[in-house]
Design a protein around this motif. Structure first.
Motif, PDB file in Angstrom:
ATOM      1  N   GLU A 115       3.306  -5.208  -2.077  1.00  0.00           N
ATOM      2  CA  GLU A 115       2.201  -4.518  -1.410  1.00  0.00           C
ATOM      3  C   GLU A 115       1.698  -5.286  -0.188  1.00  0.00           C
ATOM      4  O   GLU A 115       1.072  -4.700   0.694  1.00  0.00           O
ATOM      5  CB  GLU A 115       1.054  -4.306  -2.396  1.00  0.00           C
ATOM      6  N   GLU A 124       1.209  -3.313   3.334  1.00  0.00           N
ATOM      7  CA  GLU A 124      -0.017  -3.206   4.133  1.00  0.00           C
ATOM      8  C   GLU A 124       0.266  -3.447   5.612  1.00  0.00           C
ATOM      9  O   GLU A 124      -0.339  -2.825   6.484  1.00  0.00           O
ATOM     10  CB  GLU A 124      -1.052  -4.212   3.626  1.00  0.00           C
ATOM     11  N   LEU A 153       1.668  -0.293   6.951  1.00  0.00           N
ATOM     12  CA  LEU A 153       0.628   0.726   7.036  1.00  0.00           C
ATOM     13  C   LEU A 153      -0.173   0.568   8.323  1.00  0.00           C
ATOM     14  O   LEU A 153      -0.496   1.558   9.001  1.00  0.00           O
ATOM     15  CB  LEU A 153      -0.286   0.630   5.818  1.00  0.00           C
ATOM     16  N   THR A 154      -0.483  -0.671   8.679  1.00  0.00           N
ATOM     17  CA  THR A 154      -1.186  -0.923   9.940  1.00  0.00           C
ATOM     18  C   THR A 154      -0.367  -0.443  11.134  1.00  0.00           C
ATOM     19  O   THR A 154      -0.905   0.145  12.084  1.00  0.00           O
ATOM     20  CB  THR A 154      -1.495  -2.424  10.073  1.00  0.00           C
ATOM     21  N   CYS A 163       1.575   3.567  -5.292  1.00  0.00           N
ATOM     22  CA  CYS A 163       0.697   2.641  -4.580  1.00  0.00           C
ATOM     23  C   CYS A 163      -0.038   3.383  -3.466  1.00  0.00           C
ATOM     24  O   CYS A 163       0.574   4.155  -2.718  1.00  0.00           O
ATOM     25  CB  CYS A 163       1.521   1.496  -4.009  1.00  0.00           C
ATOM     26  N   ALA A 215      -1.215   2.464  -0.556  1.00  0.00           N
ATOM     27  CA  ALA A 215      -0.695   2.175   0.782  1.00  0.00           C
ATOM     28  C   ALA A 215       0.610   2.925   1.040  1.00  0.00           C
ATOM     29  O   ALA A 215       0.826   3.474   2.125  1.00  0.00           O
ATOM     30  CB  ALA A 215      -0.487   0.671   0.961  1.00  0.00           C
TER      31      ALA A 215
END
Length: 559
Positions: free
Chosen positions: A485, A489, A492-493, A528, A530
Motif C-alpha cells: 500500500e 499511495e 494514487l498521487t 484496498c 487506494a
C-alpha cells in the motif's frame, strides 16, 4: 559313397575358389568400381570452394528460395526449413442434427486426426523458420525462430537474404541460444534490413554480459522491443535505463519496451525511472513479473509527476538556453523594426528559444514569418499566454529572474507546434480517445526530436526547479510484483495529478499522462481504498473502455 564324393565338385561353380579366373574377373570389376568412385573423393575440395559462391548469388526476394540456396552454397546440408506460421483454427460448434450419431466415417476421421495431431506435435519441435506473409503479395512480414540455436553461420546467411525482404516488419527469436557475440552480429545486420523493420523480440535468451542495451543505441530504428524471460537483473536494468536517456543523449525511436518476467528489483526500477526523466518517446512499458517493491515503485511514480531537477540537470538546462539564445542572436537581424532596445531583444530571444529551435529544424517552413509573429506575441500577450498555459498544479512565480521568464515563455512556445501537428494530422473534431497510438507516437516523436526535455516549462518553488514530469508514457504494467500500500499511495498521487492536469488541458495540446495502469496481483488487498480509487480514476481515461461505452450507448438508445 561315390555320389557323396562327387557332390562337392558340383557346387564348385557356385563358390569359385580364389585361383579361378572368375575371381580375378571379380577383382577387376572392383577395380573398375574403385576407378569410378575416385571422382567422389574429389568432392570435398570442391566443397571447400563453395563458400565463395554465396557472394555471387543474387537474392530473389523469395525468402524460402534464397535461404535454401544460400545454405546449400555454404555447405550447410541439415538446415531448418522455411514454413508459413500456422494460424489457430476457429472452433467448430456442431449443430444438433450432425452431433446426434457419429458415423463410421466420422470415427475413422477422428482416428486419423489423432494421428495427425500426434505427428504435428513432433513437427512443432523440429527446427523451422516460421514466416508470416502479407495477404496481398505473399511477401514476408514477420519471422519467428524458436527452440533451436542460431549460430554465426545462420546469421551470416540472414545478412545476405534478409535485406531483400522489402516488407519485413518484425523478427522474433525465442530461446535460440544467443550469446553476447552473436547478439552483436545480429545487431550489425539490422541496419541492412528494410526500413520497415521496427519490431524485435529476444525472449528466453539470457546473456552473461546483459548487453541488450545495444539494441537501443542512438542510431537504432527499433520501435518495439521485447526482452522477456532474459534474467535481466539490476545491472542490466541500469544499462537499459541509460539507453533510454542520459543528460546528453536520449533514445528517440523506441515506442514500447517489454521487460516482463525478469529479475529487476528496486534498484533496477530506479535506473529505469532515471531513464524516463528525459525520455519523451517511450509510450508503453511493462515491468510485470519482476521483484519491484515499494522503493522502486515510488521512484517510478516520482518521474510521472512534477519532480525536482538535480544540480547537474539545472546547469545543463541553463547551458542549452544560453546556447540556443546565442544561436538565435547570430541569425536575427541587427536592427528591430519596432525599435527595441538590445536588452529587450535579448530577453525576447531567450523567451522564444523553444519556438525558434523548432522553426530552425523544420526546413520546409518559412523562417521570417514565425520570427515576426513570435516577437509580436511576446510583446503584446505575454502575460495572457502565461496564465492560459499554467495548469492548476503549477503555482505562478512572482519576481523571478530572466531565465525563469524565459522558461515560462518557452512553455507557451513548445505547445504551439504541438497544436499545429495535431490539427494537421487529425481532421476529426472528435476527442482525444479517438486518436491512435501511432498518431500519438508521431506527435511525441517529432516534438522530442525538436526540443530537449530540459527546455520544457518548469516551476520554481523554494529555490528549486521542478519539471512537470513525464506525461508521454501512456501504458505502465506492474503486474505481479511486490508492491504494498505504500507504493500504491505514490501511484494514487500520480493518477490524481494527471487526471487534474488532463481536465485543465484540451486534447489537442499534447500528451496528458497514463491511460492504462496495471497494479494487480501485488502485495495488497484488491479491496484496498487506494487501489479502488486508482481504478475509478483510470477507468474514464482508458481508451478501450471509452470505445466500449460509446458502442453500448447507441444499442441502449435503440432498445
Amino acid at each position: 559313397m561315390s555320389g557323396e564324393a562327387s557332390a562337392p565338385p558340383a557346387t564348385s561353380p557356385r563358390a569359385p575358389r580364389p585361383g579361378i579366373q572368375k575371381s580375378s574377373g571379380a577383382v577387376s570389376k572392383k577395380g573398375d568400381r574403385g576407378a569410378k568412385e575416385k571422382p567422389a573423393t574429389v568432392l570435398p575440395p570442391v566443397g571447400e570452394e563453395e563458400p565463395k559462391n554465396p557472394e555471387e548469388y543474387q537474392c530473389t526476394g523469395i525468402f524460402e528460395v534464397d535461404f535454401a540456396e544460400l545454405c546449400t552454397r555454404w555447405g550447410y546440408t541439415d538446415f531448418p526449413k522455411v514454413v508459413t506460421r500456422p494460424r489457430p483454427q476457429p472452433t467448430f460448434a456442431p449443430s444438433a442434427s450432425t452431433s446426434e450419431k457419429p458415423t463410421v466415417d466420422d470415427q475413422r476421421l477422428s482416428g486419423s486426426c489423432s494421428l495427425n495431431s500426434l505427428e504435428s506435435k513432433y513437427v512443432f519441435f523440429r527446427p523451422t523458420i516460421q514466416v508470416e506473409l502479407e495477404p496481398e503479395d505473399k511477401s514476408v512480414k514477420e519471422i519467428y525462430i524458436r527452440g533451436w540455436k542460431v549460430e554465426e553461420r545462420i546469421l551470416g546467411i540472414f545478412s545476405k537474404c534478409l535485406p531483400s525482404l522489402s516488407q519485413l516488419q518484425a523478427i522474433n527469436l525465442w530461446k535460440v541460444g544467443l550469446t553476447d557475440k552473436t547478439l552483436t552480429t545480429f545487431i550489425a545486420l539490422l541496419p541492412l534490413c528494410s526500413s520497415t523493420l521496427r519490431k524485435v523480440s529476444l525472449e528466453g535468451n539470457p546473456l552473461p554480459e546483459q548487453s541488450y542495451h545495444k539494441l537501443m543505441a542512438a542510431d537504432s530504428t527499433i520501435a518495439h522491443l521485447s526482452l522477456r524471460n532474459n534474467n535481466i537483473d539490476d545491472h542490466g536494468a541500469q544499462l537499459l535505463g541509460q539507453a533510454l536517456s542520459t543528460l546528453h543523449s536520449c533514445n528517440r525511436t523506441l515506442v514500447s519496451l517489454n521487460l516482463g518476467f525478469n529479475h529487476i528489483g528496486d534498484e533496477g526500477a530506479g535506473y529505469i525511472a532515471d531513464g524516463l526523466r528525459l525520455n519523451r518517446s517511450l509510450l508503453w512499458l511493462s515491468l510485470a513479473h519482476n521483484r519491484i517493491q515499494d522503493k522502486g515503485a515510488v521512484k517510478l511514480a516520482e518521474v510521472l509527476s512534477p519532480f525536482e531537477l538535480t544540480h547537474t540537470e539545472v546547469v545543463e538546462r541553463r547551458r542549452l538556453l544560453l546556447e540556443k539564445g546565442s544561436q538565435e542572436r547570430s541569425r536575427s537581424p541587427s536592427t528591430s523594426r519596432h525599435g527595441d532596445s538590445k536588452t529587450e531583444r535579448d530577453k525576447n530571444q531567450l523567451m522564444g528559444v523553444s519556438s525558434f529551435a523548432l522553426v530552425e529544424k523544420d526546413k520546409t517552413q518559412t523562417v521570417k514569418t514565425p520570427k515576426g509573429l513570435g516577437k509580436k506575441k511576446e510583446k503584446s500577450g505575454e502575460v495572457v499566454k502565461k496564465e492560459e498555459k499554467s495548469g492548476p498544479g503549477q503555482s505562478p512565480t512572482q519576481g523571478t529572474p530572466k531565465k525563469e521568464d524565459s522558461a515560462k515563455a518557452g512553455k507557451g512556445k513548445v505547445t504551439i507546434p504541438e497544436q499545429k501537428l495535431s490539427k494537421g494530422k487529425g481532421a476529426k473534431t472528435g476527442s482525444k480517445e479517438k486518436r491512435s497510438i501511432l498518431m500519438e507516437s508521431e506527435l511525441v516523436g517529432e516534438a522530442a526530436e525538436m526540443v530537449s526535455p530540459l527546455l520544457e516549462p518548469v516551476e520554481h518553488r523554494d529555490g528549486k526547479v521542478f519539471m512537470p514530469g513525464n506525461k508521454v508514457l501512456l501504458h505502465l504494467n506492474l503486474l505481479r510484483n511486490r508492491i504494498t500500500e505504500v507504493g500504491l499511495e505514490a501511484f494514487l498521487t500520480v493518477v490524481q495529478y494527471q487526471a487534474q492536469f488532463a481536465k485543465s488541458k484540451s486534447a489537442s495540446k499534447g500528451p496528458v499522462g497514463l491511460l492504462w495502469l496495471s497494479l494487480a496481483k501485488n502485495c495488497f488487498s484488491p479491496q484496498c481504498p487506494a487501489y479502488t480509487m486508482i481504478q475509478e480514476l483510470m477507468l474514464p481515461r482508458d481508451p478501450i473502455s471509452k470505445c466500449k461505452h460509446k458502442e453500448e450507448e447507441p444499442l441502449a438508445s435503440s432498445t
